[in-house]
Scaffold this motif. Structure first.
Motif, PDB file in Angstrom:
ATOM      1  N   VAL A 274       0.861  -1.198   0.000  1.00 42.06           N
ATOM      2  CA  VAL A 274       0.000   0.000   0.000  1.00 42.06           C
ATOM      3  C   VAL A 274       0.894   1.244   0.000  1.00 42.06           C
ATOM      4  CG1 VAL A 274      -1.646   1.341   1.392  1.00 42.06           C
ATOM      5  CG2 VAL A 274      -2.032  -1.108   1.030  1.00 42.06           C
TER       6      VAL A 274
ATOM      7  N   PHE B 118       1.047   4.398  -2.908  1.00 43.44           N
ATOM      8  CA  PHE B 118       0.862   5.837  -2.719  1.00 43.44           C
ATOM      9  C   PHE B 118       2.169   6.619  -2.877  1.00 43.44           C
ATOM     10  CE2 PHE B 118      -3.055   4.009  -1.070  1.00 43.44           C
ATOM     11  CZ  PHE B 118      -3.954   4.735  -1.848  1.00 43.44           C
TER      12      PHE B 118
ATOM     13  N   ILE C 215      -8.226  11.713   8.650  1.00 47.99           N
ATOM     14  CA  ILE C 215      -7.340  10.544   8.600  1.00 47.99           C
ATOM     15  C   ILE C 215      -7.175  10.117   7.144  1.00 47.99           C
ATOM     16  CG2 ILE C 215      -7.265   8.081   9.220  1.00 47.99           C
ATOM     17  CD1 ILE C 215      -8.626   8.798  11.803  1.00 47.99           C
TER      18      ILE C 215
ATOM     19  N   GLY D  77      -5.632  11.584   4.972  1.00 46.22           N
ATOM     20  CA  GLY D  77      -6.047  12.839   4.333  1.00 46.22           C
ATOM     21  C   GLY D  77      -5.382  13.112   2.997  1.00 46.22           C
TER      22      GLY D  77
ATOM     23  N   ASN E 209       1.290   8.016   4.861  1.00 45.44           N
ATOM     24  CA  ASN E 209       2.262   8.093   3.768  1.00 45.44           C
ATOM     25  C   ASN E 209       2.833   9.510   3.654  1.00 45.44           C
ATOM     26  OD1 ASN E 209       3.065   8.648   0.875  1.00 45.44           O
ATOM     27  ND2 ASN E 209       2.827   6.428   0.845  1.00 45.44           N
TER      28      ASN E 209
ATOM     29  N   ASP F 100      -0.545   6.419  11.648  1.00 48.33           N
ATOM     30  CA  ASP F 100      -1.261   5.211  11.233  1.00 48.33           C
ATOM     31  C   ASP F 100      -2.626   5.213  11.917  1.00 48.33           C
ATOM     32  OD1 ASP F 100      -2.209   2.666  10.806  1.00 48.33           O
ATOM     33  OD2 ASP F 100      -0.352   1.645  11.402  1.00 48.33           O
TER      34      ASP F 100
ATOM     35  N   ALA G   5     -11.553   9.619   3.987  1.00 54.81           N
ATOM     36  CA  ALA G   5     -12.097   9.526   2.627  1.00 54.81           C
ATOM     37  C   ALA G   5     -11.189   8.634   1.780  1.00 54.81           C
ATOM     38  CB  ALA G   5     -12.198  10.912   1.992  1.00 54.81           C
TER      39      ALA G   5
ATOM     40  N   GLY H 232      -9.773   5.989   2.312  1.00 56.83           N
ATOM     41  CA  GLY H 232      -8.592   5.498   3.008  1.00 56.83           C
ATOM     42  C   GLY H 232      -8.826   4.163   3.689  1.00 56.83           C
TER      43      GLY H 232
ATOM     44  N   MET I 118      -6.600  -0.050   4.652  1.00 58.83           N
ATOM     45  CA  MET I 118      -6.084  -0.376   5.987  1.00 58.83           C
ATOM     46  C   MET I 118      -6.164  -1.873   6.236  1.00 58.83           C
ATOM     47  SD  MET I 118      -7.622   2.938   7.930  1.00 58.83           S
ATOM     48  CE  MET I 118      -7.278   4.556   7.190  1.00 58.83           C
TER      49      MET I 118
END
Ligand SMILES: C[S@@+](CC[C@H](N)C(=O)[O-])C[C@H]1O[C@@H](n2cnc3c(N)ncnc32)[C@H](O)[C@@H]1O
Length: 243
Positions: A20, A24, A65, A67, A92, A116, A133, A135, A139
């Motif tokens: 992941v 990103f 979060i 973001g 990230n 995190d 949003a 995200g 996870m």
């Protein structure tokens, strides 16, 4: 080590987090233009709807979060005003840096932190509103992340989860065709990264649907959860109240 999924692949949990991060790191510089192209601008409408449901008031404390490049944080900061506080966070650094530079260029300096969602570095009850949003899908332990979001909200505080969801049945075939044929090609031409956009399409299929996510939020401690389907369920906004 426990197994989880990265798109349609089964991988170790640590491998998922690594991949992941790779996605990103790779897309950060082209993330905004890709969002506009892939969604034909619709992500702006989905986010504007989220901002209107959030109804942030002057003085509110807001945590965004995952973001990324800061679309929600920017909108919330305008509403929270100088008495309020909006904290812009992401796991990230490349995404967060791109967002922070963009907001700074627009004259907005927000507290920005790498963190995190599964281990939030904030005291319980610190925020009036928490948002995430596009995200949660990425996870590894969604249950832990949702429990953390609940913990950092004050009683009566609200969580807004904007995420891809299960599209209405009549649209399923054309949506699959677009996701698996067109998206990776746009990724290849514009972001020079076909694999990350194939992961996007796969991760959407692996994400809990509207009712399953509502159940996860209730299990995490949200007493009331409303589900708003947007664009025939391509996306759903889940609004949970800590009560
Ligand atoms: C698709 S982007 C969304 C960015 C932004 N919220 C938006 O809507 O444009 C997903 C973000 O989730 C972040 N992310 C993934 N796992 C995370 C985690 N465990 N904690 C916090 N952020 C995470 C990624 O780094 C990435 O920036």
């Amino acid at each position: 080590m426990a197994q989880t999924h990265f798109g349609f692949e089964n991988v170790d949990e640590a491998e998922k987090a690594r991949r992941v991060r790779q996605v990103f790191d790779s897309v950060a510089s082209r993330y905004d233009v890709m969002n506009d192209l892939m969604s034909m601008g619709l992500h702006r409408v989905w986010k504007a709807y989220t901002v209107s449901v959030a109804a942030v008031r002057p003085g509110d404390r807001v945590l965004d979060i995952a973001g990324g490049t800061g679309d929600l944080a920017r909108a919330f900061a305008k509403q929270a005003g100088p008495q309020g506080m909006v904290v812009h966070t992401d796991i990230n650094e490349a995404m967060l840096r791109t967002g922070r530079d963009r907001l700074t260029d627009e004259g907005l300096a927000l507290p920005t932190m790498v963190c995190d969602a599964e281990r939030l570095p904030f005291k319980s009850g610190s925020f009036d509103i928490v948002s995430v949003a596009f995200g949660l899908r990425n996870m590894t332990h969604k249950d832990l992340a949702l429990a953390e979001m609940c913990r950092v909200l004050r009683p009566g505080g609200r969580l807004l989860v904007l995420e891809f969801s299960k599209v209405a049945a009549p649209l399923a075939k054309p949506y699959d065709w677009y996701s698996f044929n067109v998206l990776p090609k746009i990724g290849k031409w514009v972001a020079k990264d076909e694999a990350s956009y194939r992961y996007l399409a796969e991760s959407i299929r692996m994400h809990p649907d509207q009712q399953a996510l509502k159940g996860l939020m209730k299990d995490a401690g949200f007493g009331h959860v409303d589900v708003h389907n947007l664009t025939a369920g391509v996306v759903a906004l889940h609004a949970g109240i800590k009560c």
